[in-house]
Design an enzyme around this catalytic site. Sequence first.
Site, mmCIF file in Angstrom:
data_model
loop_
_atom_site.group_PDB
_atom_site.id
_atom_site.type_symbol
_atom_site.label_atom_id
_atom_site.label_comp_id
_atom_site.label_asym_id
_atom_site.label_seq_id
_atom_site.Cartn_x
_atom_site.Cartn_y
_atom_site.Cartn_z
ATOM 1 N N GLY A 98 1.740 -36.170 29.985
ATOM 2 C CA GLY A 98 2.684 -35.136 30.544
ATOM 3 C C GLY A 98 1.649 -34.748 31.665
ATOM 4 O O GLY A 98 0.838 -35.862 32.086
ATOM 5 N N CYS A 99 2.193 -33.737 32.220
ATOM 6 C CA CYS A 99 1.422 -33.453 33.332
ATOM 7 C C CYS A 99 -0.103 -33.352 33.075
ATOM 8 O O CYS A 99 -0.718 -33.103 31.511
ATOM 9 C CB CYS A 99 1.761 -32.214 33.449
ATOM 10 S SG CYS A 99 0.760 -30.963 34.158
#
Length: 257
Positions: A98-99
């Site tokens: 993810g981020c």
Amino acid sequence: MLRSLTLATSCSSSPSLVSKPFFSPSPKLPLSFSPISLPFPQTKRSVSLHRPPMNILKNLGFGANNKPAPSMENSAIAQGPDDDIPAPGQQFAQFGAGCFWGVELAFQRVPGVTKTEVGYSQGFVHNPTYEDVCSGTTNHNEVVRVQYDPKECSYDTLLDAFWARHDPTTLNRQGNDVGTQYRSGIYFYTPEQEMAARESLEKQQKLLNRKIVTEIVPAKKFYRAEEYHQQYLAKGGRFGFKQSAEKGCNDPIRCYG
């Protein structure tokens, strides 16, 4: 007589798949015109603040790309191995979950980790920018490259931190972050890392009732992200509130600061 045409989107059954209308009026046309008016209601929902808004299909890798196709030579470089060398006595590991802001902070806190960097990997474009990666057309993933001392931190410890940080069952998505750059991935540097990663996935799968979609492939060329992305949350994030990167810290991580 047809007076107006509206586009309705329902968020009740799938609240996180629609972040904005798929269609909007062309900037070259007035907002309303006669005899037919085309009002398009805006869908109100929370979205991540760290990237520019974009069409969800483009995020998933579909749609046109106005940039010229990368040359075969540049693609070969991007798809080549990570040829950087860790510090003496250290080893590299690389993860996508993810981020990369929150993922990096999670690994910063692991005892035995001596350095972390966020960047882009697994794509087809040489020297991509953040905007290139966010376009959903380069196939890069947002990754964290971890340098660690194997005498103080085992690779299994890093895998535990990886699984704990994200949901490995959502394809190209973590929460409101949607796109191929947010896919779950373990990128190994050695056969030993590959074996450990696959064994760890099998154990993790037994704990979950949904299929894990984490990719396990060799580490490829690592492109260090822009400087403002590095240690973003530890430096204060979007709102200026620094989050602890001290070893062993268990404070909840605020994804965007």
